[in-house]
Scaffold this active site. Structure first.
Site, short mmCIF file in Angstrom:
data_model
loop_
_atom_site.label_atom_id
_atom_site.label_comp_id
_atom_site.label_asym_id
_atom_site.label_seq_id
_atom_site.Cartn_x
_atom_site.Cartn_y
_atom_site.Cartn_z
N GLU A 1 143.77 9.92 30.88
CA GLU A 1 144.80 10.29 29.88
C GLU A 1 145.35 9.24 29.14
O GLU A 1 145.43 7.92 29.65
CB GLU A 1 145.99 10.90 30.92
N ASN B 1 148.60 25.70 31.15
CA ASN B 1 149.71 24.58 31.44
C ASN B 1 151.11 25.20 30.96
O ASN B 1 151.12 25.93 30.03
CB ASN B 1 149.49 23.52 30.85
N HIS C 1 149.74 12.98 23.32
CA HIS C 1 148.77 13.03 24.46
C HIS C 1 147.01 13.18 24.01
O HIS C 1 146.80 14.19 23.20
CB HIS C 1 149.16 13.78 25.66
N GLN D 1 141.97 26.05 32.04
CA GLN D 1 143.35 25.77 32.68
C GLN D 1 144.25 26.19 31.82
O GLN D 1 144.30 25.89 30.43
CB GLN D 1 143.47 24.23 32.68
N ARG E 1 163.44 48.60 21.58
CA ARG E 1 163.15 48.37 22.84
C ARG E 1 162.87 46.95 23.09
O ARG E 1 162.85 46.29 24.22
CB ARG E 1 162.16 49.27 23.48
N GLU F 1 149.22 40.77 21.90
CA GLU F 1 148.64 39.98 23.04
C GLU F 1 148.48 38.48 22.59
O GLU F 1 148.29 38.24 21.53
CB GLU F 1 147.02 40.76 22.57
N ARG G 1 157.38 15.13 24.17
CA ARG G 1 156.23 14.80 25.11
C ARG G 1 155.07 14.28 24.10
O ARG G 1 154.51 15.18 23.36
CB ARG G 1 156.01 15.92 26.04
N HIS H 1 148.22 14.95 20.56
CA HIS H 1 149.11 16.16 20.67
C HIS H 1 150.46 15.74 21.46
O HIS H 1 150.53 15.20 22.42
CB HIS H 1 148.41 17.41 21.32
N TYR I 1 150.26 26.38 27.19
CA TYR I 1 148.89 25.98 26.60
C TYR I 1 147.79 26.16 27.36
O TYR I 1 147.77 25.81 28.36
CB TYR I 1 148.96 24.47 25.70
N LYS J 1 155.44 6.02 29.89
CA LYS J 1 153.99 6.03 29.35
C LYS J 1 154.10 6.43 27.98
O LYS J 1 153.19 5.98 27.16
CB LYS J 1 152.99 6.85 30.36
N ASP J 2 154.88 7.41 27.45
CA ASP J 2 155.13 7.49 26.11
C ASP J 2 155.78 6.62 25.27
O ASP J 2 155.41 6.09 24.14
CB ASP J 2 155.55 8.99 25.70
N LYS K 1 143.45 22.79 22.68
CA LYS K 1 144.34 23.21 23.14
C LYS K 1 144.84 24.43 22.25
O LYS K 1 144.64 24.49 21.09
CB LYS K 1 145.46 22.30 23.54
#
Length: 186
Positions: free
Chosen positions: A144, A51, A64, A49, A25, A30, A61, A120, A133, A172-173, A73
């Site tokens: 940042e 995201n 950061h 938080q 199925r 969890e 990405r 990361h 995350y 920015k990266d 994270k």
């Protein structure tokens, strides 16, 4: 044990593999349980938080971090696959300047715990990927920062051979600082 936990060469970074129950199925697991996370890792963290991002193939990405209010994270992929990478930028750490990377995918269901103080990022290697995350502190745009994704002194071995073109970066990266430059600013 609800998770299989594997330490990595970077101090404090852990690979978590949840126990997955599956049959014809589908599957169930969890993805997070605070009690089980603490029992499996020995870490007591409050996440404040969540995201969720979706990116196309070739999007990179990162790398950061926050100069203040660093975020721990817990990351995972729910659709597609990415090459996930971390760099230890914690002054005085035994693994300062070292990196670690692995594939996170919807198929392997692996999660990565990234402690506070690491840079990361991830590269999408499938047609697209959804990345989730949990963070231990709130995002603060004032603090940042980005570490240059291809800093030769760090030497992350990105799987660029899996792409059809150069990685797609945010401005920015693309203009981020090297590890040496971030150390000078500290």
């Amino acid at each position: 044990m609800p998770y299989q936990v594997t330490p990595t060469p970077i101090e404090g970074v852990l690979i978590l593999e949840p126990k997955v129950f599956g049959d014809a199925r589908g599957f169930f697991f969890e993805s997070f349980n605070a009690r089980d996370f603490e029992q499996a890792t020995g870490l007591q963290r409050s996440f404040v938080q969540d995201n969720h991002s979706k990116s196309a193939k070739g999007v990179l990405r990162g790398m950061h971090y926050q100069a203040q209010n660093p975020q721990g994270k817990l990351v995972r992929v729910t659709q597609g696959a990415v090459f996930d990478a971390v760099v230890d930028i914690r002054p005085g750490s035994k693994t300062y300047g070292q990196w670690f990377g692995l594939e996170l995918s919807a198929d392997n269901k692996k999660q990565l715990w990234i402690p506070e103080g690491l840079a990361h990022g991830f590269l999408v290697t499938s047609d697209s990927a959804e990345f989730l995350y949990k963070t231990t502190d709130y995002y603060n745009p004032v603090f940042e920062r980005s570490l240059l994704w291809n800093d030769p002194d760090v030497g992350i071995d990105w799987p660029l051979h899996l792409l059809d073109a150069a990685p797609l970066l945010a401005a920015k990266d693309a203009s981020a600082l090297t590890l040496a430059q971030t150390a000078e600013q500290a």
